[in-house]
Write a protein that holds these residues in place. Structure first.
Motif, mmCIF file in Angstrom:
data_model
loop_
_atom_site.group_PDB
_atom_site.id
_atom_site.type_symbol
_atom_site.label_atom_id
_atom_site.label_comp_id
_atom_site.label_asym_id
_atom_site.label_seq_id
_atom_site.Cartn_x
_atom_site.Cartn_y
_atom_site.Cartn_z
ATOM 1 N N TRP A 191 61.063 96.213 -150.446
ATOM 2 C CA TRP A 191 62.389 96.793 -150.339
ATOM 3 C C TRP A 191 63.331 96.250 -151.418
ATOM 4 N N THR A 192 62.771 95.981 -152.583
ATOM 5 C CA THR A 192 63.578 95.620 -153.750
ATOM 6 C C THR A 192 63.486 96.761 -154.759
ATOM 7 N N GLY A 193 64.395 96.760 -155.743
ATOM 8 C CA GLY A 193 64.502 97.874 -156.673
ATOM 9 C C GLY A 193 63.276 98.062 -157.556
ATOM 10 N N LEU A 194 63.027 99.317 -157.931
ATOM 11 C CA LEU A 194 61.934 99.674 -158.843
ATOM 12 C C LEU A 194 62.509 100.081 -160.185
ATOM 13 N N GLU A 195 61.920 99.591 -161.255
ATOM 14 C CA GLU A 195 62.375 99.947 -162.596
ATOM 15 C C GLU A 195 61.849 101.329 -162.989
ATOM 16 N N GLY A 196 62.710 102.093 -163.674
ATOM 17 C CA GLY A 196 62.306 103.407 -164.179
ATOM 18 C C GLY A 196 61.953 104.390 -163.096
ATOM 19 N N ALA A 197 62.543 104.217 -161.899
ATOM 20 C CA ALA A 197 62.149 105.044 -160.759
ATOM 21 C C ALA A 197 62.443 106.525 -160.978
ATOM 22 N N GLU A 198 63.578 106.838 -161.575
ATOM 23 C CA GLU A 198 63.996 108.234 -161.659
ATOM 24 C C GLU A 198 63.082 109.078 -162.535
ATOM 25 N N SER A 199 62.370 108.449 -163.473
ATOM 26 C CA SER A 199 61.454 109.215 -164.334
ATOM 27 C C SER A 199 60.065 109.361 -163.718
ATOM 28 N N ASN A 200 59.807 108.636 -162.642
ATOM 29 C CA ASN A 200 58.480 108.684 -162.012
ATOM 30 C C ASN A 200 58.523 109.570 -160.775
ATOM 31 N N LYS A 201 58.725 110.856 -160.987
ATOM 32 C CA LYS A 201 58.831 111.787 -159.858
ATOM 33 C C LYS A 201 57.443 112.198 -159.360
ATOM 34 N N PHE A 202 57.369 112.432 -158.062
ATOM 35 C CA PHE A 202 56.126 112.889 -157.442
ATOM 36 C C PHE A 202 56.493 113.820 -156.289
ATOM 37 N N TRP A 203 55.494 114.448 -155.718
ATOM 38 C CA TRP A 203 55.708 115.347 -154.584
ATOM 39 C C TRP A 203 55.386 114.621 -153.281
ATOM 40 N N VAL A 204 56.133 114.945 -152.240
ATOM 41 C CA VAL A 204 55.864 114.430 -150.895
ATOM 42 C C VAL A 204 55.532 115.627 -150.011
ATOM 43 N N ALA A 205 54.322 115.636 -149.455
ATOM 44 C CA ALA A 205 53.886 116.733 -148.582
ATOM 45 C C ALA A 205 54.128 116.331 -147.129
ATOM 46 N N HIS A 206 55.131 116.955 -146.519
ATOM 47 C CA HIS A 206 55.461 116.671 -145.127
ATOM 48 C C HIS A 206 54.605 117.562 -144.219
ATOM 49 N N ALA A 207 53.756 116.955 -143.415
ATOM 50 C CA ALA A 207 52.940 117.678 -142.445
ATOM 51 C C ALA A 207 52.980 116.904 -141.133
ATOM 52 N N ALA A 208 52.972 117.596 -140.026
ATOM 53 C CA ALA A 208 53.100 116.953 -138.717
ATOM 54 C C ALA A 208 51.742 116.885 -138.026
#
Length: 447
Positions: A191-208
């Protein structure tokens, strides 16, 4: 005697006691040499024989290996189910052990609260809202990166029309539907900050996943159970496993549409979703029976995933071994992926096992080399995308903790949920309409 009394008077604690006594008795009989037929050797696990040449005997099964009563290890398993395979098991698989044995989660609950409130404030600023619960009235004013950031995959099979499966009423998401959003991670496993996070985009597949054991009121148990004598119900395993395979098959279809090169998976539908199943079906008070269900389930999940994904997609399995439940789940997945069959053989070619890894950080790491080509699978809530991540409950649930550590994921969830400050029945088309308002696409699968 315990079973007879518990059946007559519907006393679950007696049924659980009976299961434990019988389980212990069978285990003693099995291990007692005088109770085995003459010249019959003890059962052996071929994968433990395989490991013997690599691993010291004290490490077989991993730390804290638990003995279970004898029983089937799942479809085509053929392995001794009395031993749990653990994080020291190799099995010829590809492992990434960079976080093995390391603690995961915030250093304190105060830190969890701090990050949650920080994410909530960021969401309000990004959406231009004055307070939590206010409706998003002008989608044109949303951040430009939100345009086209969502896809929904609507199941059109007959199963999606039966019982509680359709969207609408209490449910925003259909039982077999998948909604994918583009996001990035803000915080790592600690739960600490990640460097360069905004350029590392990915998809999240929400399924129940199906909730058949979350509590005594698990909402999917009724539809996936069979009425027995005295009003009791027992799990319809065949229907349950088929439905779970259906859901993960749709996740794989979504990943294919999104051109995923990497899919990050976790013990989907396990953990809390099965934790109290014994309260609804007494036979699952026996660890042997419960572990057998886990192993069958993981076989179905991994088979559906590998058969639905293109050959170019790599699968990353995040499992932990931190407590007894996690060890049971980890064993089930390991036995599934090293099992026989063409599907499992194909899976092993493109599988990486990440022990004790945080799925969100794994997706972030993979997105560094493959931005927008990574899909992180999330166990979603059908009533609310992200569930109540903005509250203090569900401290260890994957759904809430993913959203708490990603403001983009949470902001898009806010829009998809259509917060308007009121509780009301949901339209069957509500989620699809909100995806369209974000410039996203509605896909139909299984039609």
């Amino acid at each position: 005697l315990f079973q007879a009394v518990s059946n007559q008077f519907s006393l679950p604690f007696l049924k659980q006691a009976a299961g434990m006594c019988l389980d212990r008795f069978r285990r003693c009989l099995r291990r007692c040499c005088c109770c085995r037929p003459r010249n019959q050797p003890e059962a052996r696990d071929p994968f433990l024989d395989l490991e013997a040449s690599r691993t010291p005997a004290s490490d077989v099964g991993g730390s804290g290996a638990v003995a279970l009563a004898s029983g089937s290890g799942g479809p085509g398993d053929g392995m001794d189910p009395t031993i749990l395979l653990g994080e020291t098991f190799d099995g010829g698989l590809q492992w990434d052990r960079r976080w093995q044995g390391m603690r995961m989660g915030p250093p304190s609950e105060d830190k969890r609260k701090e990050i949650r409130e920080e994410t909530q404030r960021t969401v309000l600023r990004a959406l231009g809202l004055q307070h939590w619960g206010a409706p998003v009235r002008d989608f044109a004013l949303l951040p430009p990166e939100f345009q086209g950031c969502a896809h929904i995959f609507v199941d059109r099979t007959l199963e999606s029309t039966v019982g509680k499966a359709p969207a609408g009423g209490n449910y925003l998401l259909g039982r077999f539907d998948v909604v994918a959003v583009k996001a990035h991670a803000d915080k790592d496993r600690a739960w600490t900050g990640l460097e360069g996070a905004e350029s590392n985009k990915f998809w999240v597949a929400h399924a129940a996943a199906l909730t058949i054991g979350e509590s005594k009121q698990a909402e999917d148990f009724q539809e996936y159970s069979i009425l027995q004598s005295f009003g009791r119900r027992s799990l319809n395993e065949e229907a349950y496993l088929e439905a779970m395979g259906h859901i993960v098959g749709n996740v794989a279809a979504a990943c294919t549409t999104l051109a995923a090169e990497h899919v990050v998976f976790f013990p989907f539908g396990m953990g809390a979703f099965l934790r109290h199943l014994r309260l609804l079906d007494g036979k699952f008070a026996q660890r042997r029976v419960m572990q057998d269900l886990r192993r069958k389930l993981t076989h179905v999940l991994m088979k559906a995933l590998v058969e639905g994904l293109p050959d170019s997609a790599n699968i990353h399995l995040c499992i932990s071994f931190g407590n007894d439940e996690a060890k049971d789940n980890g064993d089930a997945f390991l036995r599934a992926v090293v099992g026989p069959g063409a599907a499992m053989e194909e899976l092993r070619k493109r599988l990486t096992v990440w022990p004790s890894a945080d799925a969100l950080q794994v997706a972030h790491v993979l997105a560094q080399a493959s931005p927008e080509k990574v899909v992180l699978v999330n166990g979603a809530n059908r009533r609310l995308i992200g569930n109540h991540w903005f509250e203090g409950k569900a401290k260890w649930a994957i759904d809430e903790n993913l959203h708490r550590r990603s403001w983009t994921m949470s902001a898009i969830a806010y829009v998809l949920n259509g917060f308007d400050g009121q509780r009301r029945a949901k339209s069957p088309q509500k989620l699809q309409n909100n995806v369209r308002r974000l410039g996203g696409t509605v896909h139909e699968i299984g039609s």
